[in-house]
Motif scaffolding. Structure first.
Motif, short mmCIF file in Angstrom:
data_model
loop_
_atom_site.label_atom_id
_atom_site.label_comp_id
_atom_site.label_asym_id
_atom_site.label_seq_id
_atom_site.Cartn_x
_atom_site.Cartn_y
_atom_site.Cartn_z
N LEU A 172 0.81 -1.22 0.00
CA LEU A 172 0.00 0.00 0.00
C LEU A 172 0.85 1.28 0.00
CD1 LEU A 172 -2.71 -1.13 2.57
CD2 LEU A 172 -2.87 -1.13 0.08
N LEU A 173 2.16 1.13 -0.18
CA LEU A 173 3.04 2.28 -0.20
C LEU A 173 3.13 2.88 -1.61
CD1 LEU A 173 5.96 0.94 2.04
CD2 LEU A 173 4.30 2.71 2.65
N TYR A 174 3.80 4.03 -1.69
CA TYR A 174 3.96 4.73 -2.96
C TYR A 174 5.40 5.24 -3.10
CZ TYR A 174 -1.16 4.95 -3.08
OH TYR A 174 -2.50 4.63 -3.08
N GLY A 175 5.80 5.44 -4.37
CA GLY A 175 7.04 6.14 -4.66
C GLY A 175 8.30 5.50 -4.11
N GLU A 176 9.22 6.35 -3.66
CA GLU A 176 10.51 5.90 -3.18
C GLU A 176 10.39 5.02 -1.93
OE1 GLU A 176 14.42 5.15 -3.29
OE2 GLU A 176 13.24 6.19 -4.81
N GLU A 177 9.39 5.32 -1.11
CA GLU A 177 9.18 4.50 0.09
C GLU A 177 8.82 3.07 -0.30
OE1 GLU A 177 6.96 4.80 4.45
OE2 GLU A 177 6.19 5.97 2.76
N LEU A 178 8.02 2.91 -1.34
CA LEU A 178 7.67 1.59 -1.85
C LEU A 178 8.93 0.87 -2.32
CD1 LEU A 178 5.88 -0.68 -2.95
CD2 LEU A 178 5.34 0.79 -4.91
N VAL A 179 9.79 1.57 -3.04
CA VAL A 179 11.03 0.97 -3.54
C VAL A 179 11.91 0.50 -2.39
CG1 VAL A 179 13.18 1.41 -4.81
CG2 VAL A 179 11.01 2.34 -5.66
N GLN A 180 12.09 1.35 -1.40
CA GLN A 180 12.97 1.03 -0.28
C GLN A 180 12.43 -0.12 0.57
OE1 GLN A 180 13.56 4.72 1.83
NE2 GLN A 180 14.74 5.66 0.18
N GLN A 183 12.66 -3.54 -0.99
CA GLN A 183 14.00 -4.13 -0.86
C GLN A 183 14.14 -4.89 0.46
OE1 GLN A 183 16.55 -0.72 -1.41
NE2 GLN A 183 16.36 -0.75 -3.64
N LYS A 184 13.43 -4.43 1.48
CA LYS A 184 13.48 -5.12 2.78
C LYS A 184 12.80 -6.48 2.70
CE LYS A 184 13.73 -0.91 5.58
NZ LYS A 184 13.08 -0.09 6.64
N THR A 185 11.74 -6.57 1.89
CA THR A 185 11.10 -7.89 1.73
C THR A 185 12.05 -8.83 0.98
OG1 THR A 185 10.01 -7.35 -0.39
CG2 THR A 185 8.82 -6.80 1.64
N ASP A 186 12.81 -8.30 0.04
CA ASP A 186 13.80 -9.11 -0.67
C ASP A 186 14.90 -9.58 0.27
OD1 ASP A 186 12.50 -8.91 -3.11
OD2 ASP A 186 13.73 -7.24 -3.82
N LEU A 187 15.30 -8.72 1.18
CA LEU A 187 16.35 -9.07 2.13
C LEU A 187 15.89 -10.23 3.02
CD1 LEU A 187 19.13 -8.46 3.32
CD2 LEU A 187 18.04 -6.82 4.87
N PHE A 188 14.63 -10.19 3.44
CA PHE A 188 14.11 -11.30 4.25
C PHE A 188 14.09 -12.59 3.44
CE2 PHE A 188 10.68 -14.18 5.33
CZ PHE A 188 10.95 -14.43 6.67
N MET A 189 13.69 -12.50 2.18
CA MET A 189 13.62 -13.70 1.35
C MET A 189 15.01 -14.33 1.18
SD MET A 189 10.68 -12.94 -1.54
CE MET A 189 11.60 -11.65 -2.39
#
Length: 264
Positions: A172-180, A183-189
């Motif tokens: 539900l995020l937007y813009g740069e916050e969504l991008v950042q 990346q945290k979800t990728d780090l967990f994966m």
């Protein structure tokens, strides 16, 4: 010589493109005309009430509701189905066997979207807004649990609950916050462990705040009898958005895990 890409590599490329399209779609938040009109009518304190209601709903499901949710689908059948599909993909890995997992997750998601529409509109006609939140929260988690099972992942450990809460928040995020935050979800994966200093209560609060902020106007509208049906429809709109992101991330996680197993 140019080496041919494997089916796994091709599927990874496809899901990465889907993820980028999702991010591009939500580069900026555009407030709807209806929200602008409703903004002046929102009573003081409604945002805080929604925050509290969503937080309470998450803890209620995590503490006591998972077993109830599991009664709404056949968990053993989904687990068995995953094992069969995984075996087929190991014996003969191609586009069809790799996409079987995605198709199963999509079918479950469509069914839950229909249920969410009926529930949201029905309660909206009756003018029920805030009491709808535990049902809506349960439907979000039920939908994610089923997707997780289709890809062979658990959902009842602290680590997996963090991942689920994070997915809901990030969707539900937007813009740069969504991008950042993506990346945290990728780090967990990749790491498969909780972030340093992780506090579940804070994550629940962050996720709840994200949900309440997006649904503030619609839950207010849903509390008005008859016309609240319009607000209830937005349960489905947001569930669809959340699940689109969730399905992308679980598919990406599944494919990356398969790729990592082949590394020396």
């Amino acid at each position: 010589m140019i080496s041919r890409k494997s089916s796994l590599e091709k599927e990874l490329e496809t899901v990465l493109k889907q993820e980028q399209r999702y991010i591009d779609k939500y580069k900026e938040k555009k407030e709807s005309f209806l929200n602008q009109k409703l903004a002046q009518k929102i009573p003081d304190g409604l945002q805080e009430k929604l925050d509290a209601a969503f937080s309470k709903a998450f803890f209620l499901v995590f503490d006591k509701g998972t077993g109830i949710i599991e009664k709404t689908y056949k968990k053993e059948d989904l687990e068995h189905g995953y094992k069969v599909n995984a075996y087929s993909a190991e014996i003969r890995e191609n586009k069809n066997t790799l996409r079987t997992f995605k198709k199963g997750a999509a079918a479950s998601s469509r069914k839950n979207l229909l249920l969410s529409t009926a529930e949201g509109v029905g309660l909206g006609v009756l003018g029920i807004g805030l009491p709808d939140i535990p049902l809506f929260t349960g439907m979000i988690l039920k939908s994610i649990y089923e997707v997780a099972l289709h890809y062979g992942y658990a959902y009842d450990t602290e680590e997996e609950r963090y991942f689920i809460l994070k997915l809901i928040q990030v969707s539900l995020l937007y813009g740069e916050e969504l991008v950042q935050e993506n990346q945290k979800t990728d780090l967990f994966m990749e790491m498969k462990k909780l972030p340093e200093g992780y506090d579940m209560k804070k994550q629940v609060k962050d996720t709840s705040s994200m949900l309440s902020g997006e649904l503030l106007y619609m839950k207010f509208l849903q509390g008005i009898p008859v016309v609240g049906a319009a607000g209830g429809i937005y349960d489905t709109v947001y569930l669809q958005r959340i699940m689109k992101y969730v399905k992308i991330k679980y598919q990406k996680r599944f494919l990356l895990d398969k790729a990592r197993k082949r590394l020396p």
